[in-house]
Design an enzyme around this catalytic site. Sequence first.
Site, short mmCIF file in Angstrom:
data_model
loop_
_atom_site.label_atom_id
_atom_site.label_comp_id
_atom_site.label_asym_id
_atom_site.label_seq_id
_atom_site.Cartn_x
_atom_site.Cartn_y
_atom_site.Cartn_z
N HIS A 156 0.86 -1.32 -0.07
CA HIS A 156 0.03 -0.07 0.06
C HIS A 156 1.01 1.37 0.02
O HIS A 156 0.45 2.42 0.57
CB HIS A 156 -1.03 -0.11 1.13
N SER A 278 15.45 21.19 -16.21
CA SER A 278 14.19 21.82 -16.59
C SER A 278 14.63 23.49 -17.35
O SER A 278 15.69 23.74 -17.19
CB SER A 278 13.39 22.35 -15.29
N LYS A 284 16.50 21.40 -11.15
CA LYS A 284 15.63 20.07 -11.50
C LYS A 284 16.60 18.86 -12.23
O LYS A 284 17.60 19.35 -13.09
CB LYS A 284 14.57 20.50 -12.31
N GLU A 291 9.83 8.17 -17.43
CA GLU A 291 8.29 8.78 -17.54
C GLU A 291 8.09 8.72 -18.70
O GLU A 291 6.77 8.10 -19.19
CB GLU A 291 8.43 10.41 -17.31
#
Length: 463
Positions: A156, A278, A284, A291
Amino acid sequence: MDKMWAGRFQKALDKEADDFNSSIHFDCRMYKQDIIGSIVHAKMLSDKGIISSDEKEEIINGLSGILEDIENGNLSFDMNAEDIHMFVESELTKRIGDAGKKLHTARSRNDQVALDIRLYLANECEEIGKLILNLIKAIKETAEKNTDAIMPGYTHLQRAQPITFAHHILTYAFMLKRDFDRIEDAVKRMMSASPIGSCALAGTTYNTDRYFEAEHLGFSGISLNSIDGVSDRDFCVELLSAYSILMMHLSRFSEEIILWSSWEFKFCELDDSYTTGSSIMPQKKNSDMAELVRGKTGRVYGDLMALLTTLKGLPLAYNKDMQEDKEAIFDAVDTVKKCLSIFAPMISTMKTNKANMYKAAGEGFINATDLADYLVKKGMPFRTAYKHVGEIVGFCIKNGYVLENLPISEYKNFDSSFEDDLYTEISLETCVNKRISAGSTGPQSVKTQIEYFTELLNEKGIY
Ligand code: ARG
């Protein structure tokens, strides 16, 4: 370009309709399989006395020349051709004249295309198989370097029990092994029924030898029903399903890598060469590759859905709808190959942060099950022990302790059987090292898992 089937028609096909109908811009990638299939077909026709041996030679030389010219860039596809089959045949006839016109005896584009896709996919699946094994290798090697890296195992997405990073990451190797097997199995089935010689749908009046063609093209048998031979696209659906499952695995893996790379987790860090920055936020470092793999999973599922939907409700035998099979399967093949090839180096260059994993494992009562087991080993029934430990955890949370630093005097208030040895029994190291059941996170089991993959990779010639 005049259509080969133009005889029956009074008018030429409308230009837009012609473009709409044409598949050469995507089926041209099957040129090699089309030519090889045609070479074997010419041999069979000559063996059976349907064309002469001289004609066979002319055809084979012509086709070999076309193959060579395509491969060294001296012949480009005519994008006005209807499809790759028409292109090769008309180029052959251009080159060798009448003998070229005999090649299409006792076959049709319907069995030809069914053959070409199978041959094409068999080849691509071999590549995909190698890419899967390479990724398994990268995972195995990462596991080998992290057998001592204790991290929280989750259920979980809540800290559950301590495990090693090796054990965790090897899970993906097992998934990928199943993907490898699934694809191999689908290919075996696909290559058990050569469709060539089914002709348009009903077979032919020529005395052909379909077994000869099947054998020379790497099939273990022929389709025993000519209608099934030209109508079956199950193999594409099966492969798309197998690719979808594979992508689902890569997507789950990607998701974890993205999480682990976040500042919140910091369990691992992807190499600069597999991350991006970024355009606005200078701090970043994004896991774009992972992704994208996660994103492209949707695309492969889409390919599967597209083909299932295309085939649903199609009457027998061939229908032009089936031309849509190729863009879906080609897109999935390309996507899967790209994802696998980026994934393996992304994993092998990834650095793990063992200290952060260990720290995360030490927070959050991850050893509560082991504390209950401690009481069980002292003779308490598990359910009673579970209840006691639940109360102890509650006490700790309220009073700012964790199980490791709760004084023994406090423990004894819950049960007199607690002794000083409990602290070593619930240390993260003990929790992991004492896991002795087969397949567990314990060191012996992880060693067995690593050996399993070492053997597999050796067997498959991946070093
Ligand atoms: N380009 C076609 C396809 O990919 C080849 C088969 C065409 N057959 C036909 N009867 N029009 O499906």
